[in-house]
Scaffold this active site. Sequence first.
Site, short mmCIF file in Angstrom:
data_model
loop_
_atom_site.label_atom_id
_atom_site.label_comp_id
_atom_site.label_asym_id
_atom_site.label_seq_id
_atom_site.Cartn_x
_atom_site.Cartn_y
_atom_site.Cartn_z
N GLN A 60 0.83 -1.21 0.00
CA GLN A 60 0.00 0.00 0.00
C GLN A 60 0.87 1.27 0.00
O GLN A 60 1.75 1.42 0.85
CB GLN A 60 -0.92 0.03 1.22
CG GLN A 60 -1.89 -1.14 1.30
CD GLN A 60 -1.39 -2.28 2.16
OE1 GLN A 60 -0.20 -2.63 2.12
NE2 GLN A 60 -2.29 -2.89 2.93
N ARG A 111 -13.29 -5.58 -5.57
CA ARG A 111 -13.49 -6.66 -4.62
C ARG A 111 -13.91 -6.05 -3.28
O ARG A 111 -13.59 -4.89 -2.98
CB ARG A 111 -12.23 -7.51 -4.46
CG ARG A 111 -10.98 -6.75 -4.01
CD ARG A 111 -9.81 -7.70 -3.85
NE ARG A 111 -8.61 -7.00 -3.38
CZ ARG A 111 -7.63 -7.61 -2.71
NH1 ARG A 111 -7.70 -8.91 -2.44
NH2 ARG A 111 -6.56 -6.93 -2.32
N GLN A 144 -0.34 -0.02 -5.71
CA GLN A 144 -1.41 -0.45 -4.82
C GLN A 144 -1.93 0.73 -4.01
O GLN A 144 -1.15 1.49 -3.43
CB GLN A 144 -0.91 -1.55 -3.86
CG GLN A 144 -2.00 -2.10 -2.95
CD GLN A 144 -1.53 -3.31 -2.16
OE1 GLN A 144 -0.48 -3.89 -2.43
NE2 GLN A 144 -2.32 -3.71 -1.19
N ASP A 145 -3.26 0.91 -4.03
CA ASP A 145 -3.91 1.96 -3.21
C ASP A 145 -3.52 3.37 -3.64
O ASP A 145 -3.17 4.21 -2.81
CB ASP A 145 -3.60 1.77 -1.73
CG ASP A 145 -4.24 0.52 -1.15
OD1 ASP A 145 -4.86 -0.23 -1.91
OD2 ASP A 145 -4.11 0.30 0.06
N ASP A 156 -6.42 -2.60 -5.90
CA ASP A 156 -7.33 -1.77 -5.08
C ASP A 156 -7.02 -0.28 -5.21
O ASP A 156 -7.05 0.46 -4.23
CB ASP A 156 -7.23 -2.17 -3.60
CG ASP A 156 -7.44 -3.64 -3.36
OD1 ASP A 156 -8.09 -4.30 -4.20
OD2 ASP A 156 -6.97 -4.16 -2.33
#
Length: 516
Positions: A315, A422, A337-338, A359
């Site tokens: 993240q 998700r 990520q993120d 994500d």
Amino acid sequence: MTLVPFLATLISCLVILLSSVGVYGYAISDIRSWCNQTPHPEPCEYVLAGKPNYGPVKQKPDFINALLKVTLERAVEAESNTRGLSAKCRNRLEKTAWNDCLQLYDNTVKRINMTVDPKKKCSQVEMQTWLSTALTNLETCKIGFEELGAGDYMLPLMNNNVSSLISNALAMNKGGNSPNISNPNSYKKGFPTWVKRGDRKLLQSSNPSSRANAVVAQDGSGNYKTIGAALAAAKSGSGRYVIYVKAGIYNEYIQVKSDNIMIVGDGIGKTIITGSKSVGGGSTSYGSSTMAVDGDRFIGRDFTVRNTAGPQNHQAVAVRSGSDLSAFYQCSFEGYQDTLYVLSNRQFYKDCNIAGTVDFIFGNAAVVLQSCNILARDPPNKTNTLTAQGRTDPNQNTGISIHNCRVTAASSLKGVKTYLGRPWKQYSRTVFLKTYLDGIVNPAGWMPWSGNFALDTLYYGEYMNTGPGSSTANRVNWKGYHVITSAAEATKFTPGSFIAGGSWLPGTGVPWTASL
């Protein structure tokens, strides 16, 4: 009747009366009746019994008012408890997570206080928004400890039943998705006429300082050389404070704390703000952001924000926003990520680029992305997920709405499974409306988080999407997944309905479409 039996009868009646009425005048039976209508009746009854009388609790608004006030009291106590836990932090990671919690609990007190402020009338939608934010803050505090593997023994000392009480207030105030706001004109103050016209060229005149309150330039031609210094000089008030950031690469971590700030750059790829914090490097997701926006009514336009930690560091947030009534226009957010952390409150993104892997659009705001480019990059584990929405309570008025956007592959992406989202949390809610989905989208469309977690309680929807990845013929068959066929249902997630855009977006100068 003789005197002794009479006195005995009188005493018996008094005992019954006193047992049904709280010390301060609450009828306990009334409190119990109202608390039984909440998701968490026991803490509700416990904290309200014997509390100072906030007025008769006969009608639902009376109960909500009493519940909000006692929730605020508990939140203030929890914030104080959190502040006093510094000495209990046993290592740097615990200290890092604790420091995030300090900010989050302080903001929780602020948001709950906004629902009971006697000087400002609070509408149902505002109350639901700010309570949703307060609950998200507490969950975010908990997540920080989990991400860093730090001891979570401090969490019960912090929470003090506040999460349950907020959840109760959300349930009693449910239905707060109405776009009616008590004083819509209040959101239009502080926007200069040139901002309303949306003419960036005015900032690039020979004397840009005449158009902006502060000019940032690395070559010394402005008032400041760093964005942080310009933000530190911003004066609090109802008027808008405009910071113009000239082209250049700014290696700094930005935190916008004040309300009514506007940051304008010279364009995507020209004005660049960059950092590299990450969970892999010892930060929380919350604390890893290159740019964090906490002040309300923020406007950002014409700049790029990057997090260059790379996919191996997990993240790593480029932008984190918890700004209510905030808008980004023609900006680019780049990470892995993120990338974009839409933490909380009501947000709008127009004509923006968002690039990442896992994500990379996530959080628990009520947010609409309109006419944006969503770019999937090459991930380390050969699976991409565009969204991970984090609604933890069914009564939070939050979700991610992606409207009239384009989902395509970045140049680095080769043969990777890409999913629309998700379920990060139990009541995850995400919709794609009239969006172009490239062939990179896996036919199943959506990916589980872990086993059957949240598959029945989430709300995922698709409406009239186009492109080679838009077919719903082989999509997941989860109870919570919906192929939306009703325009009325899809309209609930448009800017005009989902974030009450008609009440505040016109004042930002950002172009927007209210409906489908």
